[in-house]
Motif scaffolding. Sequence first.
Motif, mmCIF file in Angstrom:
data_model
loop_
_atom_site.group_PDB
_atom_site.id
_atom_site.type_symbol
_atom_site.label_atom_id
_atom_site.label_comp_id
_atom_site.label_asym_id
_atom_site.label_seq_id
_atom_site.Cartn_x
_atom_site.Cartn_y
_atom_site.Cartn_z
ATOM 1 N N ARG A 80 -1.687 4.780 5.138
ATOM 2 C CA ARG A 80 -3.002 4.134 5.118
ATOM 3 C C ARG A 80 -4.155 5.110 5.240
ATOM 4 N NH1 ARG A 80 -3.338 -1.553 7.860
ATOM 5 N NH2 ARG A 80 -3.959 -0.307 9.631
ATOM 6 N N VAL A 251 -0.053 -0.962 12.894
ATOM 7 C CA VAL A 251 0.185 0.157 11.964
ATOM 8 C C VAL A 251 -0.807 1.282 12.233
ATOM 9 C CG1 VAL A 251 0.379 0.789 9.532
ATOM 10 C CG2 VAL A 251 1.020 -1.497 10.268
ATOM 11 N N MET B 1 -5.248 -10.661 3.185
ATOM 12 C CA MET B 1 -3.941 -10.006 3.106
ATOM 13 C C MET B 1 -3.645 -9.278 4.415
ATOM 14 S SD MET B 1 -2.760 -7.057 0.481
ATOM 15 C CE MET B 1 -3.396 -7.888 -0.936
ATOM 16 N N PRO B 3 -2.538 -6.354 6.325
ATOM 17 C CA PRO B 3 -2.278 -4.956 5.981
ATOM 18 C C PRO B 3 -0.924 -4.461 6.468
ATOM 19 C CG PRO B 3 -4.010 -5.132 7.639
ATOM 20 C CD PRO B 3 -3.708 -6.507 7.186
ATOM 21 N N ASP B 4 -0.417 -5.109 7.522
ATOM 22 C CA ASP B 4 0.873 -4.652 8.064
ATOM 23 C C ASP B 4 2.003 -4.837 7.068
ATOM 24 O OD1 ASP B 4 0.456 -5.529 11.538
ATOM 25 O OD2 ASP B 4 -0.668 -4.263 10.187
ATOM 26 N N THR B 5 1.834 -5.840 6.243
ATOM 27 C CA THR B 5 2.949 -6.147 5.338
ATOM 28 C C THR B 5 2.684 -5.649 3.923
ATOM 29 O OG1 THR B 5 1.952 -8.261 4.889
ATOM 30 C CG2 THR B 5 3.611 -8.207 6.643
ATOM 31 N N THR B 6 1.587 -4.943 3.739
ATOM 32 C CA THR B 6 1.238 -4.482 2.400
ATOM 33 C C THR B 6 2.232 -3.439 1.906
ATOM 34 O OG1 THR B 6 -1.054 -4.761 2.957
ATOM 35 C CG2 THR B 6 -0.598 -3.437 1.016
ATOM 36 N N SER B 7 2.771 -3.685 0.727
ATOM 37 C CA SER B 7 3.600 -2.627 0.137
ATOM 38 C C SER B 7 2.734 -1.939 -0.907
ATOM 39 C CB SER B 7 4.854 -3.217 -0.483
ATOM 40 O OG SER B 7 4.556 -3.716 -1.758
ATOM 41 N N THR B 8 2.772 -0.663 -0.975
ATOM 42 C CA THR B 8 1.853 0.058 -1.837
ATOM 43 C C THR B 8 2.560 0.535 -3.095
ATOM 44 O OG1 THR B 8 2.380 2.113 -0.830
ATOM 45 C CG2 THR B 8 0.593 0.887 0.168
ATOM 46 N N PRO B 9 1.789 0.680 -4.164
ATOM 47 C CA PRO B 9 2.383 1.135 -5.404
ATOM 48 C C PRO B 9 2.922 2.564 -5.291
ATOM 49 C CG PRO B 9 0.018 0.737 -5.673
ATOM 50 C CD PRO B 9 0.372 0.337 -4.294
#
Lengths: 415, 309
Positions: A80, A251, B1, B3-9
Motif C-alpha cells: 500500500r 494493514v 471498498m 482496503p484490507d481485502t483489496t487484491s491488487t493487479p
Amino acid sequence: MNPAIAPYRFLLWAGWLGLAVLGGWGVFERLFHGHGQANYGSYVVWGLWVSGYIYYIGLSAGAFLLSSLIYVFGVHKLERIGRLALLVAVITLAMALVAIFFDLGREWRFTHVFLSPNFSSMMAWMVWLYTAYFLVLLLELWFALRPSLAQWAGEEGLRGRLGRMLSGSRAPLTEAQCREGAGWLRALATVGVPLAVTFHGGVGALFGTLSAHPSWHTPLMPVLFLTGALVSGGGLMAFTAAAFWPQQDRVWRESLTLIGKAVLGLLLFDLMLEWAEFSIPMWYGVGGEYDHLMNVLFGEYWYVFWVCHILLGTLVPLALLAFRGREPWAIGTAGLLIAFTFVAVRLNIVIPALTDPNLVGLESSFTDARLRFSYLPSFFEWQVIAGIVALGCALFYLGLRLLPVTTPEPQPKAP
Amino acid sequence: MNPDTTSTPQEAPAETGFTRRDATKLAVVAGGLGLVALAGKTLSKLKTTAASQQPRGPQTVREVAPLGTVPVDGQEDVLVRMQDELRRAMAKPIEQRRWKMVIDQRKCVGCHACTVACIAENKLPSGVVYRPVMTETTGTFPNLATRFTPRPCMQCENPPCVPVCPVEATYRRPDGITAIDYDHCIGCGYCITACPYNARTRDLGENYTAGTPMAGRAPYEKLSSNEYGKCWDRQNHDSPVGNARKCQFCVHRLEEGLLPQCVTTCIGRANFFGDANDPDSLVAEMAAKASAHVLLPEMGTKPSVVYLS
C-alpha cells in the motif's frame, strides 16, 4: 490526511507559509544577486547546499529502494505504500536537483554535462545515472498510478480530467491492461534497483575518489552513502506513511511495523559501519585522520555529531523502535527524527574535510572572507534550503491531493 | 471498498513468476537506457571543447625578438637570462616545451610582492588568489626560524583536478600548463575540492570595493583580464564569474615572450622559470639541485613547481 495530524492543520499551513516566504526571498536573492550572501568560498567550496543535495538524493534513493521491495521482491505487506514511496522518491530527487542547481557557479550551463560529458569524472557519471533514474522513476510512478487514474477517467470535474489526461485512457483499465502495466512496473523497478544503487553509490564515489581529502578517500564511502540512503529514506517513509495515510486500519499498522523493523535493522547496521569509520582511523590516537575525526567529534561543531546525529538521530529513534516498535506514533516519530537529523551526517561528510588544509600556513597566507578554512552556513543559505523544503512540501501536498497515491488500488475490470 | 481485502493487479505477475513477457519488458527498459548511454558516448566524441582542440605543431611557434639593449653574457641578472631562454623555448612547437618553476625558499623574504603582482596582472577579484605566500614559523623563542612558501598552481604532470571535471572544461595543455576553459566551466567546484594544494579558487562575482560607494566601479575593476590570451570582462556577471580560477603561469605573457608576472616582480630573484626540456636553461639547472623538493609528494601529482630549501 491522517486524522491524528488533522488538528495541527493550521500550524502546518502556517509553517509552510513561513518556509515559502523565507525561501522565496532567498531564491530571489540567489537568482538575481548570485552567491554574494553565502558563506562558502574558495577553500570551503561546498557548503549547506551540497550537503542538502546529497541528503535529498539519499532520501530519494532510500524511498525508491523501499518501493522496490514491493515491485521487485514482492513484499506484499508494504504494497500500500509503494506509490507513496515512489512519489516521495520523485519529489526528493527534484529537491536535490534544485539544491545543486543553486550551488553551481554557472547554473544555466548544466546542459554541458549532457552535451559534452567527460566520462572519466564521477560527477558526469552521477548526473547521467540520476537522469536515467529520474526517467525510470517517473515512468514507474505513472505505471503505478495508471490503474487508479483510469478509474477516475469516467468521473466529472477535476478528478475526471486529471484521470483522463494522466492515464491516457477514457475508461477503467481491463485486467489484461492492468497485468501489462504491472509487468512494465516490475521491469522498470528491476532496472531501477541497480540504477539507484549505482547512482547513489556513485555520489559516495564522487567524494571517495578524491585523494586530496583523506577523510573522503575511503572505499567505504559508497557503502556509507547507500546505507545512509536506506536509513534516511526508510525513516522518511516511516514518517510519511504514519502521518499521511488516511486509513488507520490493521494493514496500515502491519505495514508500519514492518517498515519500523526494517529501519531499526538498517539503523543498527549503519551504526556499525559508522563505528568502523571512526574507530579504525582513531584507535591508536595517531595520524592525520585522527586529528580530523577529533575535530568532528570534539571540535567547534561537536553538537552536530553528538546532539543532532547520535542523540536525536540515533539513540532516541533506536529506543522508540526497539521499545515501542508496534505503535504508529513511535514509528512515525522515530522516522521523522532519523530523516530530519540525517542532514547532520551529510554536513559532517562535506564540511570538516574542506576545513582541513593539507598545507601548513595556507589558512593565514591571505586575508579574505572567502579564503578561510572555516564555515557556518549563512542565513541566506538556510533561506534557500527553506525554499527547497517548501517546494518539496507543496509538491507532496499536491501529489497527495491530486493523485491516487493513498487510495486503494481498483479491482481490475474483466474484459 | 474495504482496503484490507483489496487484491491488487501487481500481485498477479509476482505469483506467476517471471514470464517471458516480463523478460521482454525488462530488455526494452534496459535497452532504452543503453541507447541513452550510447547517445552520451557519441556526444562525448563529437564534442568540440577547448580541451579537444588544442593547437600543436608549427602553428604554435612564436618568434620573440631577442633582447637588443641588454647583453646576455653570463654575468647578467637571472631575469635577463631567463628572458632569453624563454625566446628560445617559444621558437619550438608547444608540445616540445615543458614549463617549470623553481622557487628558492632561502631567498624568499615573504614580501608578498608576487601575490600582489599576480592580482594586478590577472585582475583578480576578492576571494580569488593564485599565489599566496605561506608563512611557517618553527621552534620556540629564542630559537625561531621562519620559512616562506609561495604557492602557485603546481601545474602537475598528473593533475587530480583534470579528470574530475564533468564537462572537460579543465585540461592539460601540451606544454604542461593546466588550463580552464572559462566559457565551458559550469562552476561545480569539483576540481577545487580535488586539488590537494588548494590552488584553485572560486570566483563568486565579488569585488574589493563591495559595500563602498564605488562598488564594482573602481577603474581597475573595469579592466578586462587577459588570461589564456583572451579578453575576460567580469562586468555583467560574465565569465570568469562563477568559474573555478587558478594560476596558469601567465600563458598570455608567455605567448608575448614575457616571463610570468610573479617571476619578474620577485625582489629577491627567488623565482626561476623556463623550459625544463631545455637542458641549458637556468630552471633545468636549478631543479636538479640536491635540495630540490616538491610539495605533498605523497599525493603522486608530480608538480612542475619545485622548491629549494
